[in-house]
Every structure is written in C-alpha cells, then in structure tokens.
Design an enzyme around this catalytic site. Structure first.
Site, PDB file in Angstrom:
ATOM      1  N   ASN A   5       2.199   1.199   6.952  1.00 44.39           N
ATOM      2  CA  ASN A   5       0.734   1.368   6.903  1.00 44.39           C
ATOM      3  C   ASN A   5       0.121   1.257   8.299  1.00 44.39           C
ATOM      4  O   ASN A   5      -0.792   2.005   8.635  1.00 44.39           O
ATOM      5  CB  ASN A   5       0.101   0.356   5.943  1.00 44.39           C
ATOM      6  N   ARG A   7       1.313 -13.664   3.569  1.00 47.52           N
ATOM      7  CA  ARG A   7       0.868 -15.058   3.471  1.00 47.52           C
ATOM      8  C   ARG A   7      -0.559 -15.102   2.927  1.00 47.52           C
ATOM      9  O   ARG A   7      -1.339 -14.167   3.139  1.00 47.52           O
ATOM     10  CB  ARG A   7       0.903 -15.705   4.865  1.00 47.52           C
ATOM     11  N   HIS A  63      -3.193  -3.049  -1.654  1.00 49.13           N
ATOM     12  CA  HIS A  63      -2.246  -3.552  -2.651  1.00 49.13           C
ATOM     13  C   HIS A  63      -1.723  -2.384  -3.498  1.00 49.13           C
ATOM     14  O   HIS A  63      -2.516  -1.542  -3.927  1.00 49.13           O
ATOM     15  CB  HIS A  63      -2.935  -4.598  -3.531  1.00 49.13           C
TER      16      HIS A  63
HETATM   17  C1  GRF Z   1       2.373  -1.964   1.051  1.00 54.29           C
HETATM   18  O1  GRF Z   1       2.890  -1.427  -0.133  1.00 54.29           O
HETATM   19  C2  GRF Z   1       1.076  -2.672   0.789  1.00 54.29           C
HETATM   20  O2  GRF Z   1       0.387  -2.160  -0.300  1.00 54.29           O
HETATM   21  C3  GRF Z   1       1.532  -4.075   0.482  1.00 54.29           C
HETATM   22  O3  GRF Z   1       2.620  -4.298   1.314  1.00 54.29           O
HETATM   23  C4  GRF Z   1       3.262  -3.071   1.614  1.00 54.29           C
HETATM   24  C5  GRF Z   1       3.397  -3.005   3.112  1.00 54.29           C
HETATM   25  O4  GRF Z   1       4.213  -1.945   3.498  1.00 54.29           O
HETATM   26  N1  GRF Z   1       0.463  -5.015   0.679  1.00 54.29           N
HETATM   27  P1  GRF Z   1       4.367  -1.555   5.042  1.00 54.29           P
HETATM   28  O5  GRF Z   1       4.854  -2.804   5.788  1.00 54.29           O
HETATM   29  O6  GRF Z   1       3.035  -1.092   5.532  1.00 54.29           O
HETATM   30  O7  GRF Z   1       5.406  -0.483   5.061  1.00 54.29           O
END
Ligand code: GRF
Length: 184
Positions: free
Chosen positions: A13, A87, A105
């Site tokens: 992300n 966390r 999420h």
């Molecule tokens: C994502 O699926 C997000 O929705 C969740 O944790 C994951 C993080 O993935 N909170 P990345 O580290 O961005 O690949």
C-alpha cells in the site's frame, strides 16, 4: 499537504501511495515526509529508502508515538496513514490526533476485524467482502468509516485470488482517498 505512513510489513500500500500521481508532471503526487515502522525488518522501509524517503524503525510503541508526534509537528503533517501497521495505538496518541489518523482494512467493517480478515471472510463463505478506509479511534478497526468498496467473491476464487482482488482495490482506493482528504 503531507503525510506520514506507519507500517509493519511488506508495504504494497505504501508503494501504491508513492506511485500515485502523474509520472512526469508530478500532478496528484502525495508528499510522504516519513515512513515509520515498529519492525526493523519491514520491507516497506526498504521501499521508502529506494525513493529517498526518510525512515524510522522503533519497536517500542511509546517511543514510536513520540517520534511520529515530533515528525508531524516539525513537518506540518496533515495526515497519519496506517498501511499494514499491526499495533494498537495508545488512547492518548489517538486522542491527540483525532480525525488525523486513517487506516485501511481488508473487509467491509464492522465485519471481520483484526489481522486475518481476508481468510476469515473466505472461510465464512461470504459472497461479498471488500475494503474499508476509516478514521482510527481507540478500538481495533472501529473508527468512523470514510470509504468502502465491495469485492464480490466468485465461486471459483481460491484464497489467493481473493487476496489479489482485495489488494488491487486497496492500491487504487487508498491513494484516491488520501488525496481527497488532503485537498479537503
Ligand atoms: C493490507 O491488506 C491492509 O488492508 C491491512 O494490512 C495489509 C497491508 O499490506 N491493514 P501491505 O503491507 O500494504 O502490503
């Protein structure tokens, strides 16, 4: 208009946020001042360093929160963006930055809170799941919802397919919503 990103893991992300905007004109780019992690080995830190974005790794939550506060004040940061940060932030920190911390999420909240949302939705056999972006409050995955997008689960989807579908939506939706929030 700038942000700080908090993460614990791979940082796909973060990558999507860094890649947002026009590659040549820079239009729509999101200004990331720092990437902060509670894990020294988080691959997201490397992604940030590859783009020359300063990083901090701090496993102690109270020290991490102090670092983030100092960074936000020193750089006039508008938004604290959680991107796979595993966390629970302390109530004091959350209160101090009310409506300034957002999280993404991988489910349609309030269903399937917690760290295994995609697996749980898949095992439950839901026909629709999705992605939620919300403000962070004291609870786990409980703050006011900013945006949601539905992801249909096809009969033929295996768990990996569902992971891929959800992440694809996340990588489009998160930069879009961050930009909207920064632009008021
Ligand atoms: C994502 O699926 C997000 O929705 C969740 O944790 C994951 C993080 O993935 N909170 P990345 O580290 O961005 O690949």
């Amino acid at each position: 208009m700038s942000i700080v990103v908090l993460l614990s893991g791979s940082g796909t992300n973060l990558q999507a946020i860094m890649d947002a905007g026009h590659p040549f004109t820079g239009e729509g780019r999101i200004d990331i001042k720092y990437v902060v992690s509670d894990k020294h080995q988080a691959y997201g830190l490397e992604r940030a360093q590859n783009r020359k974005i300063p990083t901090v790794a701090q496993p102690q939550l109270n020290l991490l929160e102090k670092e983030v506060t100092d960074i936000c004040i020193a750089n006039s940061v508008e938004l604290i963006v959680l991107a796979g940060f595993m966390r629970l932030l302390t109530p004091d920190f959350v209160k101090k930055w009310k409506k300034k911390i957002i999280n993404i999420h991988p489910s349609l909240l309030p269903s399937f809170k917690g760290a295994h949302a995609i697996e749980q939705a898949y095992e439950y056999g839901v026909k629709y799941t999705g992605v939620t972006i919300h403000y962070v409050d004291e609870g786990m995955d409980t703050g006011p919802i900013i945006a949601q997008e539905i992801v249909p689960v096809a009969k033929s989807d295996c768990l990996n397919d569902l992971h891929a579908k959800i992440h694809k939506i996340e990588h489009r939706l998160y930069p879009t919503i961050i930009r909207e929030l920064l632009n008021g």
